[in-house]
Write a protein that holds these residues in place. Structure first.
Motif, PDB file in Angstrom:
ATOM      1  N   PHE A  93       0.609  -1.061  -0.038  1.00 43.45           N
ATOM      2  CA  PHE A  93      -0.069  -0.025   0.221  1.00 43.45           C
ATOM      3  C   PHE A  93       0.898   1.055   0.155  1.00 43.45           C
ATOM      4  CE2 PHE A  93      -3.076   2.680   2.821  1.00 43.45           C
ATOM      5  CZ  PHE A  93      -3.779   3.283   1.574  1.00 43.45           C
ATOM      6  N   ASP A  94       0.753   2.223  -0.959  1.00 49.27           N
ATOM      7  CA  ASP A  94       1.163   3.481  -0.810  1.00 49.27           C
ATOM      8  C   ASP A  94       0.206   4.697  -0.724  1.00 49.27           C
ATOM      9  OD1 ASP A  94       2.586   5.940  -1.892  1.00 49.27           O
ATOM     10  OD2 ASP A  94       3.683   4.879  -3.203  1.00 49.27           O
ATOM     11  N   PRO A  95       0.361   5.016   0.530  1.00 51.02           N
ATOM     12  CA  PRO A  95      -1.071   5.974   0.987  1.00 51.02           C
ATOM     13  C   PRO A  95      -0.416   7.486   0.582  1.00 51.02           C
ATOM     14  CG  PRO A  95       0.533   5.770   2.746  1.00 51.02           C
ATOM     15  CD  PRO A  95       1.157   4.998   1.636  1.00 51.02           C
ATOM     16  N   VAL A  96      -0.308   7.667  -0.663  1.00 48.45           N
ATOM     17  CA  VAL A  96       0.069   8.937  -1.442  1.00 48.45           C
ATOM     18  C   VAL A  96      -0.608  10.229  -0.926  1.00 48.45           C
ATOM     19  CG1 VAL A  96       0.528  10.224  -3.545  1.00 48.45           C
ATOM     20  CG2 VAL A  96       0.753   7.887  -3.488  1.00 48.45           C
ATOM     21  N   GLY A  97       0.028  11.077  -0.179  1.00 50.76           N
ATOM     22  CA  GLY A  97      -0.664  12.451   0.076  1.00 50.76           C
ATOM     23  C   GLY A  97      -1.669  12.155   1.619  1.00 50.76           C
ATOM     24  N   VAL A  98      -1.508  10.948   2.102  1.00 51.70           N
ATOM     25  CA  VAL A  98      -2.430  10.949   3.350  1.00 51.70           C
ATOM     26  C   VAL A  98      -2.111  12.065   4.361  1.00 51.70           C
ATOM     27  CG1 VAL A  98      -1.030   9.000   4.550  1.00 51.70           C
ATOM     28  CG2 VAL A  98      -3.298   9.467   5.097  1.00 51.70           C
ATOM     29  N   GLY A  99      -3.037  12.702   4.861  1.00 55.48           N
ATOM     30  CA  GLY A  99      -2.758  13.617   6.021  1.00 55.48           C
ATOM     31  C   GLY A  99      -3.073  15.228   5.166  1.00 55.48           C
ATOM     32  N   ALA A 100      -2.820  15.125   3.648  1.00 57.75           N
ATOM     33  CA  ALA A 100      -3.060  16.350   3.124  1.00 57.75           C
ATOM     34  C   ALA A 100      -4.504  16.797   3.067  1.00 57.75           C
ATOM     35  CB  ALA A 100      -2.347  16.309   1.847  1.00 57.75           C
ATOM     36  N   LEU A 115      -8.551  -4.103   4.935  1.00 61.27           N
ATOM     37  CA  LEU A 115      -7.554  -4.908   4.392  1.00 61.27           C
ATOM     38  C   LEU A 115      -6.455  -5.380   5.272  1.00 61.27           C
ATOM     39  CD1 LEU A 115      -7.488  -3.475   0.709  1.00 61.27           C
ATOM     40  CD2 LEU A 115      -8.797  -5.203   1.516  1.00 61.27           C
ATOM     41  N   ASP A 116      -5.782  -6.520   4.903  1.00 57.65           N
ATOM     42  CA  ASP A 116      -4.791  -6.915   5.519  1.00 57.65           C
ATOM     43  C   ASP A 116      -3.600  -6.706   4.796  1.00 57.65           C
ATOM     44  OD1 ASP A 116      -2.936  -8.383   7.080  1.00 57.65           O
ATOM     45  OD2 ASP A 116      -3.502 -10.419   6.677  1.00 57.65           O
ATOM     46  N   ILE A 117      -2.724  -5.477   5.216  1.00 60.89           N
ATOM     47  CA  ILE A 117      -1.802  -4.832   4.302  1.00 60.89           C
ATOM     48  C   ILE A 117      -0.441  -5.626   4.796  1.00 60.89           C
ATOM     49  CG2 ILE A 117      -0.421  -2.808   3.831  1.00 60.89           C
ATOM     50  CD1 ILE A 117      -3.213  -2.727   2.696  1.00 60.89           C
ATOM     51  N   THR A 118       0.187  -6.155   3.662  1.00 62.45           N
ATOM     52  CA  THR A 118       1.606  -6.794   3.944  1.00 62.45           C
ATOM     53  C   THR A 118       2.749  -5.443   4.444  1.00 62.45           C
ATOM     54  OG1 THR A 118       0.813  -8.493   2.512  1.00 62.45           O
ATOM     55  CG2 THR A 118       3.155  -8.472   3.257  1.00 62.45           C
ATOM     56  N   ILE A 119       2.855  -4.765   3.300  1.00 70.30           N
ATOM     57  CA  ILE A 119       3.951  -3.528   3.389  1.00 70.30           C
ATOM     58  C   ILE A 119       3.212  -2.323   3.126  1.00 70.30           C
ATOM     59  CG2 ILE A 119       6.079  -2.808   2.746  1.00 70.30           C
ATOM     60  CD1 ILE A 119       6.605  -5.726   1.565  1.00 70.30           C
ATOM     61  N   ILE A 120       3.581  -1.256   3.825  1.00 72.70           N
ATOM     62  CA  ILE A 120       3.131   0.074   3.510  1.00 72.70           C
ATOM     63  C   ILE A 120       4.151   0.830   3.319  1.00 72.70           C
ATOM     64  CG2 ILE A 120       2.908   0.468   6.141  1.00 72.70           C
ATOM     65  CD1 ILE A 120       0.665   2.529   5.309  1.00 72.70           C
ATOM     66  N   ARG A 121       4.376   1.616   2.038  1.00 72.43           N
ATOM     67  CA  ARG A 121       5.686   2.427   1.812  1.00 72.43           C
ATOM     68  C   ARG A 121       5.055   3.915   1.366  1.00 72.43           C
ATOM     69  NH1 ARG A 121       7.916   6.327  -0.782  1.00 72.43           N
ATOM     70  NH2 ARG A 121       6.301   6.066  -2.511  1.00 72.43           N
ATOM     71  N   GLY A 122       5.927   4.823   2.246  1.00 71.27           N
ATOM     72  CA  GLY A 122       5.646   6.337   1.967  1.00 71.27           C
ATOM     73  C   GLY A 122       6.598   7.082   2.367  1.00 71.27           C
ATOM     74  N   ASN A 123       6.686   8.387   2.680  1.00 67.09           N
ATOM     75  CA  ASN A 123       7.671   9.301   2.902  1.00 67.09           C
ATOM     76  C   ASN A 123       7.102   9.248   4.421  1.00 67.09           C
ATOM     77  OD1 ASN A 123       5.643  11.293   3.160  1.00 67.09           O
ATOM     78  ND2 ASN A 123       5.979  11.895   1.042  1.00 67.09           N
ATOM     79  N   ALA A 124       8.025  10.100   5.419  1.00 67.13           N
ATOM     80  CA  ALA A 124       7.832   9.927   6.720  1.00 67.13           C
ATOM     81  C   ALA A 124       6.541  10.685   7.117  1.00 67.13           C
ATOM     82  CB  ALA A 124       8.961  10.773   7.260  1.00 67.13           C
ATOM     83  N   ALA A 125       6.167  11.866   6.494  1.00 62.30           N
ATOM     84  CA  ALA A 125       5.043  12.411   6.785  1.00 62.30           C
ATOM     85  C   ALA A 125       3.552  11.520   6.342  1.00 62.30           C
ATOM     86  CB  ALA A 125       4.601  13.681   5.938  1.00 62.30           C
ATOM     87  N   GLU A 126       3.728  10.708   5.248  1.00 63.18           N
ATOM     88  CA  GLU A 126       2.675   9.897   4.996  1.00 63.18           C
ATOM     89  C   GLU A 126       2.596   8.671   5.909  1.00 63.18           C
ATOM     90  OE1 GLU A 126       2.803  10.355   0.244  1.00 63.18           O
ATOM     91  OE2 GLU A 126       4.034   8.970   0.929  1.00 63.18           O
ATOM     92  N   ILE A 127       3.650   8.065   6.293  1.00 65.65           N
ATOM     93  CA  ILE A 127       3.775   6.910   7.206  1.00 65.65           C
ATOM     94  C   ILE A 127       3.105   7.390   8.667  1.00 65.65           C
ATOM     95  CG2 ILE A 127       5.165   5.450   8.651  1.00 65.65           C
ATOM     96  CD1 ILE A 127       4.379   4.756   5.596  1.00 65.65           C
ATOM     97  N   ALA A 128       3.646   8.831   9.096  1.00 62.84           N
ATOM     98  CA  ALA A 128       3.144   9.397  10.398  1.00 62.84           C
ATOM     99  C   ALA A 128       1.700   9.607  10.339  1.00 62.84           C
ATOM    100  CB  ALA A 128       3.729  10.565  10.723  1.00 62.84           C
ATOM    101  N   ASN A 129       1.173  10.040   9.306  1.00 62.09           N
ATOM    102  CA  ASN A 129      -0.271  10.263   9.179  1.00 62.09           C
ATOM    103  C   ASN A 129      -1.115   8.977   9.120  1.00 62.09           C
ATOM    104  OD1 ASN A 129      -0.994  13.404   8.974  1.00 62.09           O
ATOM    105  ND2 ASN A 129       0.742  13.188   7.801  1.00 62.09           N
ATOM    106  N   ALA A 130      -0.650   8.125   8.288  1.00 58.99           N
ATOM    107  CA  ALA A 130      -1.141   6.829   8.266  1.00 58.99           C
ATOM    108  C   ALA A 130      -1.494   6.104   9.671  1.00 58.99           C
ATOM    109  CB  ALA A 130      -0.590   5.795   7.408  1.00 58.99           C
ATOM    110  N   ALA A 131      -0.426   6.370  10.431  1.00 57.50           N
ATOM    111  CA  ALA A 131      -0.229   5.671  11.901  1.00 57.50           C
ATOM    112  C   ALA A 131      -0.970   6.702  12.631  1.00 57.50           C
ATOM    113  CB  ALA A 131       0.996   5.501  12.271  1.00 57.50           C
TER     114      ALA A 131
END
Ligand code: ATP
Ligand code: TZP
Ligand code: MG
Ligand code: MG
Length: 271
Positions: A93-100, A115-131
């Motif tokens: 999963f690539d959560p592009v722009g999450v948080g924007a 969904l059961d996501i195996t791997i999530i990939r993003g920049n630091a802001a995207e991962i922080a916002n996704a979490a």
């Protein structure tokens, strides 16, 4: 994990030519397909609700990228994702722009919950916002990786129950227990749109042939970042246009010896 294993996984991708089902954004579709072909995978983009489940079932990996969201595509992602989960196909999963925007944040949350996501990939802001942590984001680009990205990757992996990949100048992979840092890459990657999105799809190619998602992700980052370093050398300072072409050439040509001489990663000991 060692560099020799990475080159043998690269060879495995080239020999087994895994089918990677992408539901991605309109900006990067062609670049993603060409990059997957160059590394040795077989790309398919399939969005229709009528076929998304069937395609995900036969794929080696499913890649979901929310770069240019519409409700219709979100439904495609959920249909494909549920099918992949049922049939043991890894979902990246690539959560592009999450948080924007609120829509992106709500959609990422929905995908992560349903969904059961195996791997999530993003920049630091995207991962922080996704979490569920606050981090400034400007459109689809990270503002600054000001915090400790290793700690962030570890806590996000625990929170989300997925192997977490944070990219930037240094890349981090964590499953919440073990955390690795990868030093490969080149700043010109930030001047080519889709460099992050293609990386997420290439992680899909490695996850299709390697059951351990941490190993699949670390390998992808080492190979991808090394290919970028070689491409930058070959593009003679001409700029992003030449670099983009040389990068596709490098993904195609990168050898085991290149991976072994350029590859640079380390394990991080976190408390
Ligand atoms: P952003 O929108 O914040 O640019 P992205 O989704 O495009 O995010 P990146 O974080 O740019 O993804 O990562 C894509 C690739 O570029 C990764 O392989 C990463 O290592 C590399 N990369 C990003 N920034 C740099 C940098 N400053 N130096 C070297 N490599 C980089
Ligand atoms: N706008 C929506 S998706 C997208 C843009 C510019 C592409 C983002 O690609 P990447 O890989 O995150 O740079
Ligand atoms: Mg980028
Ligand atoms: Mg991105």
């Amino acid at each position: 994990m060692n560099i020799q294993e990475f080159s043998s996984l690269l060879e495995k991708v080239r020999v087994s030519n895994p089918l990677v089902h992408n539901i991605t954004n309109v900006v990067v579709t062609n670049f993603t397909a060409n990059g997957l072909l160059a590394i040795g995978a077989s790309p398919v983009m399939a969005y229709a609700h009528e076929e998304a489940a069937e395609m995900a079932k036969i794929a080696g990996a499913l890649v979901l990228n929310m770069g240019t969201l519409t409700e219709k595509e979100v439904k495609s992602m959920l249909i494909a994702g549920k099918s992949a989960n049922q049939h043991g196909v890894p979902v990246i999963f690539d959560p592009v722009g999450v948080g924007a925007t609120a829509y992106r944040t709500d959609t990422a949350k929905r995908i992560l919950e349903e969904l059961d996501i195996t791997i999530i990939r993003g920049n630091a802001a995207e991962i922080a916002n996704a979490a569920g942590q606050k981090w400034s984001i400007k459109g689809v680009d990270a503002v600054e990786a000001a915090g400790n990205t290793s700690e962030l990757a570890k806590s996000a992996a625990k929170e989300l129950g997925a192997v977490t990949v944070i990219t930037g100048k240094q890349d981090i992979v964590s499953d919440g227990r073990s955390t690795f840092a990868i030093n490969n890459g080149h700043p010109l990657l930030t001047k080519v749109t889709g460099a992050g999105c293609l990386l997420t799809s290439i992680i899909g190619a490695f996850a299709a042939i390697e059951k351990d998602p941490v190993k699949a992700a670390v390998t992808s980052l080492v190979v991808y970042g090394s290919a970028a370093e070689i491409a930058a050398e070959k593009s003679d300072g001409k700029g992003p246009g030449t670099f983009q072409i040389e990068f596709l050439n490098s993904l195609y040509n990168i050898s085991a010896a290149d991976v072994e001489s350029y590859g640079s990663f380390e394990k991080h000991q976190l408390g």
